[in-house]
Design an enzyme around this catalytic site. Structure first.
Site, PDB file in Angstrom:
ATOM      1  N   ASP A  33       0.832  -1.209   0.000  1.00 12.99           N
ATOM      2  CA  ASP A  33       0.000   0.000   0.000  1.00 12.99           C
ATOM      3  C   ASP A  33       0.866   1.259   0.000  1.00 12.99           C
ATOM      4  O   ASP A  33       0.532   2.259  -0.654  1.00 12.99           O
ATOM      5  CB  ASP A  33      -0.902   0.012   1.236  1.00 12.99           C
ATOM      6  CG  ASP A  33      -2.017  -1.020   1.142  1.00 12.99           C
ATOM      7  OD1 ASP A  33      -2.190  -1.608   0.058  1.00 12.99           O
ATOM      8  OD2 ASP A  33      -2.707  -1.237   2.153  1.00 12.99           O
ATOM      9  N   ASP A  37       0.680   4.233  -2.674  1.00 11.06           N
ATOM     10  CA  ASP A  37       0.425   5.616  -2.256  1.00 11.06           C
ATOM     11  C   ASP A  37       1.521   6.566  -2.743  1.00 11.06           C
ATOM     12  O   ASP A  37       1.236   7.702  -3.161  1.00 11.06           O
ATOM     13  CB  ASP A  37       0.320   5.701  -0.730  1.00 11.06           C
ATOM     14  CG  ASP A  37      -0.939   5.017  -0.206  1.00 11.06           C
ATOM     15  OD1 ASP A  37      -1.866   4.806  -1.006  1.00 11.06           O
ATOM     16  OD2 ASP A  37      -0.973   4.691   0.999  1.00 11.06           O
ATOM     17  N   SER A  82     -36.959  -6.750 -11.948  1.00  5.35           N
ATOM     18  CA  SER A  82     -36.649  -7.740 -10.920  1.00  5.35           C
ATOM     19  C   SER A  82     -36.828  -9.134 -11.512  1.00  5.35           C
ATOM     20  O   SER A  82     -37.297  -9.289 -12.648  1.00  5.35           O
ATOM     21  CB  SER A  82     -37.575  -7.547  -9.716  1.00  5.35           C
ATOM     22  OG  SER A  82     -38.929  -7.614 -10.131  1.00  5.35           O
ATOM     23  N   LEU A  83     -36.462 -10.160 -10.760  1.00  4.94           N
ATOM     24  CA  LEU A  83     -36.588 -11.539 -11.219  1.00  4.94           C
ATOM     25  C   LEU A  83     -37.695 -12.248 -10.461  1.00  4.94           C
ATOM     26  O   LEU A  83     -37.948 -11.968  -9.291  1.00  4.94           O
ATOM     27  CB  LEU A  83     -35.273 -12.302 -11.000  1.00  4.94           C
ATOM     28  CG  LEU A  83     -34.042 -11.817 -11.770  1.00  4.94           C
ATOM     29  CD1 LEU A  83     -32.829 -12.640 -11.361  1.00  4.94           C
ATOM     30  CD2 LEU A  83     -34.263 -11.912 -13.263  1.00  4.94           C
ATOM     31  N   GLU A 114     -25.341 -18.357 -11.875  1.00  4.77           N
ATOM     32  CA  GLU A 114     -24.479 -17.398 -11.179  1.00  4.77           C
ATOM     33  C   GLU A 114     -24.960 -17.234  -9.744  1.00  4.77           C
ATOM     34  O   GLU A 114     -26.140 -17.410  -9.454  1.00  4.77           O
ATOM     35  CB  GLU A 114     -24.531 -16.029 -11.864  1.00  4.77           C
ATOM     36  CG  GLU A 114     -24.135 -16.034 -13.332  1.00  4.77           C
ATOM     37  CD  GLU A 114     -24.528 -14.740 -14.020  1.00  4.77           C
ATOM     38  OE1 GLU A 114     -23.937 -13.691 -13.694  1.00  4.77           O
ATOM     39  OE2 GLU A 114     -25.446 -14.772 -14.858  1.00  4.77           O
ATOM     40  N   LYS A 116     -26.329 -15.285  -6.650  1.00  2.54           N
ATOM     41  CA  LYS A 116     -27.173 -14.097  -6.513  1.00  2.54           C
ATOM     42  C   LYS A 116     -26.592 -13.212  -5.408  1.00  2.54           C
ATOM     43  O   LYS A 116     -26.765 -13.485  -4.220  1.00  2.54           O
ATOM     44  CB  LYS A 116     -28.613 -14.483  -6.187  1.00  2.54           C
ATOM     45  CG  LYS A 116     -29.564 -13.294  -6.177  1.00  2.54           C
ATOM     46  CD  LYS A 116     -31.000 -13.731  -5.953  1.00  2.54           C
ATOM     47  CE  LYS A 116     -31.927 -12.530  -6.000  1.00  2.54           C
ATOM     48  NZ  LYS A 116     -31.638 -11.542  -4.947  1.00  2.54           N
ATOM     49  N   ASP A 118     -26.164 -10.225  -2.872  1.00  4.45           N
ATOM     50  CA  ASP A 118     -27.144  -9.474  -2.088  1.00  4.45           C
ATOM     51  C   ASP A 118     -26.701  -8.018  -1.992  1.00  4.45           C
ATOM     52  O   ASP A 118     -26.175  -7.568  -0.977  1.00  4.45           O
ATOM     53  CB  ASP A 118     -27.276 -10.095  -0.702  1.00  4.45           C
ATOM     54  CG  ASP A 118     -28.531  -9.623   0.025  1.00  4.45           C
ATOM     55  OD1 ASP A 118     -29.398  -9.035  -0.647  1.00  4.45           O
ATOM     56  OD2 ASP A 118     -28.639  -9.840   1.233  1.00  4.45           O
ATOM     57  N   ARG A 142     -30.783   1.529  -9.958  1.00  2.00           N
ATOM     58  CA  ARG A 142     -31.962   0.906 -10.554  1.00  2.00           C
ATOM     59  C   ARG A 142     -33.169   1.837 -10.479  1.00  2.00           C
ATOM     60  O   ARG A 142     -33.969   1.900 -11.402  1.00  2.00           O
ATOM     61  CB  ARG A 142     -32.272  -0.415  -9.839  1.00  2.00           C
ATOM     62  CG  ARG A 142     -33.491  -1.133 -10.393  1.00  2.00           C
ATOM     63  CD  ARG A 142     -33.756  -2.434  -9.633  1.00  2.00           C
ATOM     64  NE  ARG A 142     -34.903  -3.117 -10.201  1.00  2.00           N
ATOM     65  CZ  ARG A 142     -36.168  -2.870  -9.872  1.00  2.00           C
ATOM     66  NH1 ARG A 142     -36.426  -1.957  -8.963  1.00  2.00           N
ATOM     67  NH2 ARG A 142     -37.162  -3.531 -10.422  1.00  2.00           N
ATOM     68  N   TYR A 234     -19.586  -6.031  -9.132  1.00  2.00           N
ATOM     69  CA  TYR A 234     -19.481  -7.239  -9.954  1.00  2.00           C
ATOM     70  C   TYR A 234     -20.365  -7.062 -11.191  1.00  2.00           C
ATOM     71  O   TYR A 234     -21.567  -6.779 -11.072  1.00  2.00           O
ATOM     72  CB  TYR A 234     -19.935  -8.469  -9.179  1.00  2.00           C
ATOM     73  CG  TYR A 234     -18.934  -8.956  -8.157  1.00  2.00           C
ATOM     74  CD1 TYR A 234     -17.981  -9.908  -8.493  1.00  2.00           C
ATOM     75  CD2 TYR A 234     -18.947  -8.468  -6.852  1.00  2.00           C
ATOM     76  CE1 TYR A 234     -17.067 -10.364  -7.554  1.00  2.00           C
ATOM     77  CE2 TYR A 234     -18.038  -8.908  -5.907  1.00  2.00           C
ATOM     78  CZ  TYR A 234     -17.093  -9.866  -6.272  1.00  2.00           C
ATOM     79  OH  TYR A 234     -16.181 -10.312  -5.350  1.00  2.00           O
ATOM     80  N   LYS A 324     -34.011 -18.897  -4.518  1.00  5.18           N
ATOM     81  CA  LYS A 324     -33.685 -18.291  -3.226  1.00  5.18           C
ATOM     82  C   LYS A 324     -33.348 -19.377  -2.205  1.00  5.18           C
ATOM     83  O   LYS A 324     -34.085 -20.349  -2.050  1.00  5.18           O
ATOM     84  CB  LYS A 324     -34.853 -17.449  -2.710  1.00  5.18           C
ATOM     85  CG  LYS A 324     -35.246 -16.284  -3.628  1.00  5.18           C
ATOM     86  CD  LYS A 324     -34.127 -15.273  -3.789  1.00  5.18           C
ATOM     87  CE  LYS A 324     -33.934 -14.441  -2.552  1.00  5.18           C
ATOM     88  NZ  LYS A 324     -35.002 -13.458  -2.313  1.00  5.18           N
ATOM     89  N   CYS A 419     -53.345   3.693  23.333  1.00  4.94           N
ATOM     90  CA  CYS A 419     -52.095   3.973  22.616  1.00  4.94           C
ATOM     91  C   CYS A 419     -50.946   4.059  23.625  1.00  4.94           C
ATOM     92  O   CYS A 419     -51.051   4.790  24.618  1.00  4.94           O
ATOM     93  CB  CYS A 419     -52.215   5.296  21.857  1.00  4.94           C
ATOM     94  SG  CYS A 419     -50.659   5.852  21.119  1.00  4.94           S
ATOM     95  N   CYS A 422     -49.829   8.163  23.471  1.00  8.56           N
ATOM     96  CA  CYS A 422     -50.707   9.300  23.803  1.00  8.56           C
ATOM     97  C   CYS A 422     -51.915   8.887  24.638  1.00  8.56           C
ATOM     98  O   CYS A 422     -52.723   9.738  25.014  1.00  8.56           O
ATOM     99  CB  CYS A 422     -51.176   9.993  22.531  1.00  8.56           C
ATOM    100  SG  CYS A 422     -52.347   9.019  21.555  1.00  8.56           S
ATOM    101  N   CYS A 437     -54.249   3.737  16.582  1.00  4.56           N
ATOM    102  CA  CYS A 437     -54.459   4.966  17.340  1.00  4.56           C
ATOM    103  C   CYS A 437     -55.060   5.975  16.371  1.00  4.56           C
ATOM    104  O   CYS A 437     -54.474   6.268  15.323  1.00  4.56           O
ATOM    105  CB  CYS A 437     -53.130   5.485  17.895  1.00  4.56           C
ATOM    106  SG  CYS A 437     -53.267   7.124  18.651  1.00  4.56           S
ATOM    107  N   CYS A 442     -51.076  12.312  17.642  1.00  2.93           N
ATOM    108  CA  CYS A 442     -50.241  11.428  18.466  1.00  2.93           C
ATOM    109  C   CYS A 442     -48.771  11.664  18.126  1.00  2.93           C
ATOM    110  O   CYS A 442     -48.382  11.587  16.951  1.00  2.93           O
ATOM    111  CB  CYS A 442     -50.599   9.970  18.202  1.00  2.93           C
ATOM    112  SG  CYS A 442     -49.502   8.797  19.030  1.00  2.93           S
TER     113      CYS A 442
END
Length: 701
Positions: A33, A37, A82-83, A114, A116, A118, A142, A234, A324, A419, A422, A437, A442
């Site tokens: 590093d 630098d 979306s899928l 591939e 998935k 997250d 997106r 990615y 999933k 509630c 309140c 409520c 409130c």
């Protein structure tokens, strides 16, 4: 002969790009590093001495100034959809059968499997630059799938995103210099841990999970913060003018790696669904070894020609599906139940749990949804319960774990009659599962209302976030952070403030003064001026945003738009009867009653009047509708030759017709395009008349 400054600069840039690729893409650094630098500092010094030689793709230009006024909205070249999901082998085999049935028997599909990731989707646009190179032009989130936000300034800080791609690499991959790359932004687990350590050290609540942290980071208005958090990218799609650039998806992944983008190496082709299932079986055990979050496997048809033939449903491609993984679960003790009041007055029971580590996150709170769910589970305080992170994010209790030798005392969970904030008596309307409520003033409701009102999709008041709202309502930052920490893995109760509130209703934010804000913690003159400017700018938001901000039950974005277009003014809407309201396509009897109930409340009318006096927009351009299709109901299915589904819908509604999502005996016409699905079959079975695009246009006149 000594090298010229330009030659030295170009040489340093090439060397730095090479080492960035080794470090951030290939995970195989060849220098320390400190050496990197030192090289970067030499380049910065040379560019400072020769500013005319600075180019946008220089490694020194990754971090620039923040956007002036948030992020611009830009339309995608084609929707980022979306899928559809599969959760077991049977559902996956059913999808495979649908794909095979839609293709000629002589042309069976092969698939690409591939992991998935997250994270969040991102689109990168590269354009032709000098010497045949490709240069990063734009990065888009997106967004709503059709329109994204331009986050280019932040994308430039992601080291695995090349700012430019040399002509030699493009030639090796047989690619043009202008194209679009789509992929996933993630926050690696090490970076997530480091970020949370920093937040805790600053007295802030830790982030809930890497995906949310990545999403929040990419939309931060401070590129320096984005750079510090070390997001990763990615790539998995390569498009030009919205269409796949290469004939096979597997070729796309190879080409992306060739030009220097990071491609996840855990992918393979599969000729049968059994091979896909083998990949899934081998992928799931990887979850805890990768250093980043995955929640399944994505399966795509390899051939772009077959993808085009299969087409899309209204929300997802038919040629791809996400398998999933089962949600992660763990067992812990239910210590207590707290009750939170939401924006609409809904009271939600929240389980306070003995902290347990589930799927990479320590969970101490989980939603119990409502009184009916508590009864269904048969759960009591003191029970041992199984906690699952639904979608690997939201914790929920799935069952009570039997303890044969339990000694812990168990107590029945009793829903409060009043509630918790309140003390107004709670109401449970006939046919509904939720207690509410009904006190519009409130304080607990007001906090959620303010956050909703200021949100990006409503009045878009940048700077009026959770901490600021909490302070305006009289909480100290320490109180807010303690509360946020309690609720980071579920909802938390809202405690009473310890100091005088500056805001008692939505309208009060338009009467805030600079001296009010300067008395708050961590608020300087610049921050105060910026917030007041944002509040002033929000007055220009259109009527549909104002309606959405009022928080009328059952009125979402689409209904608010329809109300604004139909009535043209707040006054006309206030005067509308239930019968007037139900004539609108997006308004049924339940919604109409909720709207009428809102405007029949004197306190709500007082709020509307105060907002009017503050200068908010109370009129809109009234949509002029035809009557040619008055009273007729249409259903759209398949891909039309020239109209998108949304364009067809707009034309039908402009002519007085109604568009429904499902076919029934009440449907007058089904408009069918290529690759029409089960809706067409149902129309034929029910004897509903079917139109093509030409017949629809003729009907529209």
């Amino acid at each position: 002969m000594a090298a010229t400054p330009e030659q030295q600069i170009n040489s340093l840039r090439d060397e730095l790009r090479h080492h960035e690729h080794l470090y951030y893409v290939l995970d195989s650094p060849s220098i320390s590093d400190a050496e990197y630098d030192a090289m970067m500092n030499r380049l910065k010094a040379l560019e400072a001495d020769h500013p005319a030689l600075i180019t946008p793709d220089s490694p020194t230009q990754r971090v620039g100034g923040k956007p002036r006024e948030g992020f611009a909205k830009v339309a995608h070249s084609r929707p980022m959809l979306s899928l559809d999901n599969a959760y077991n082998e049977d559902e996956l085999r059913a999808w495979d059968k649908r794909v095979c049935d839609a293709l000629p028997a002589s042309d069976p599909p092969s698939y690409v499997c591939e992991l998935k990731l997250d994270g969040l989707s991102l689109a990168l646009h590269y354009s032709a630059a000098a010497h045949g190179a490709a240069q990063l032009e734009r990065g888009l989130t997106r967004g709503d799938g059709t329109i994204g936000e331009d986050v280019t300034t932040n994308v430039r800080t992601i080291r695995s995103v090349p700012l430019s791609i040399p002509a030699t690499k493009l030639k090796a991959a047989h690619l043009p210099a202008s194209f679009e790359v789509r992929g996933e932004v993630i926050l690696p687990q090490t970076a997530f841990v480091k970020m949370n350590e920093d937040r805790v050290a600053q007295g802030l609540a830790p982030a809930v999970n890497p995906r949310n942290a990545a999403a929040g980071t990419i939309r931060t208005l401070e590129p320096n913060i984005v750079a510090q958090r070390r997001l990763d990218f990615y790539a998995y799609f390569l498009l030009r003018d919205g269409e796949p650039l290469l004939p096979l998806h597997s070729e796309t992944l190879k080409a992306l790696a060739t030009i220097g983008l990071r491609v996840n190496t855990h992918w393979r082709t599969a000729n049968t669904i059994d091979e896909v299932l083998d990949f899934i079986a081998n992928a799931e055990p990887l979850r805890d070894t990768l250093g980043y979050e995955i929640d399944g496997v994505v399966i795509k048809v390899d051939s772009a020609a077959q993808q085009r033939r299969l087409g899309f449903t209204g929300k997802a491609p038919r040629w791809a599906i996400a398998y999933k993984f089962p949600a992660r679960a763990a067992t812990t003790r239910l210590d207590d139940v707290l009750f939170q009041v939401g924006r609409t007055g809904k009271v939600t029971p929240v389980a306070a749990l003995a902290p347990i580590f589930v799927g990479g996150t320590t969970v101490s709170r989980a939603t119990l949804h409502n009184a009916d769910e508590i009864e269904r589970l048969g759960v009591r305080i003191g029970d041992l319960v199984e906690v699952e992170r639904g979608g690997d994010v939201i914790p929920k209790i799935t069952r009570v774990v039997e303890e044969p030798n339990a000694t812990t005392a168990r107590h029945k969970i009793t829903f409060p009659a009043d509630c918790p904030r309140c003390k107004t008596p709670l109401v449970r309307e006939e046919g509904e599962v939720d207690f509410r409520c009904i006190n519009a003033s409130c304080p607990a409701r007001l906090e959620e209302e303010l956050r909703h009102f200021a949100s990006r999709s409503v009045m878009n008041i940048e700077g009026l976030g959770e901490v600021m709202v909490s302070q305006l309502l009289g909480h100290t930052i320490a109180e807010h952070e303690a509360e946020a920490s309690m609720g980071q893995n579920g909802d938390a109760p809202t405690e009473a403030p310890t100091r005088k509130a500056l805001v008692h209703s939505l309208a009060d934010i338009y009467h805030l003064k600079k001296e009010d804000l300067l008395h708050l913690e961590r608020i300087g003159e610049k921050t105060a001026d910026s917030l007041l400017e944002q509040i002033e700018n929000s007055k220009k938001q259109p009527l549909n945003r104002v309606l959405l901000g009022l928080g009328i039950r059952h009125v979402g974005e689409r209904t608010a738009q329809a109300l604004a277009e139909e009535f043209g003014s707040m006054d006309a809407l206030i005067a509308a009867s239930v019968e007037d309201l139900t004539r609108i396509n997006d308004v049924g009897p339940k919604v109409a009653e909720a709207i009428r109930e809102f405007f029949d409340n004197r306190k709500n009318l007082d709020l509307v009047e105060r907002l009017r006096k503050a200068g908010l927009t109370f009129t809109a351009e009234k949509r002029v509708r035809g009557t040619r299709l008055e009273g007729l109901t249409f259903v759209l299915t398949g891909t039309l030759p020239t109209l998108t589904r949304e364009e067809a819908k707009e034309k039908i509604e402009a002519a007085g017709g109604r568009v429904s999502g499902s076919v029934s005996k009440k449907t007058d016409y089904v408009v069918a395009g290529e690759e029409a699905g089960s809706k067409l079959d149902k129309a034929n079975a029910l004897g509903v008349k079917v139109l093509d695009e030409a017949a629809l246009l003729e009907l529209l006149g």
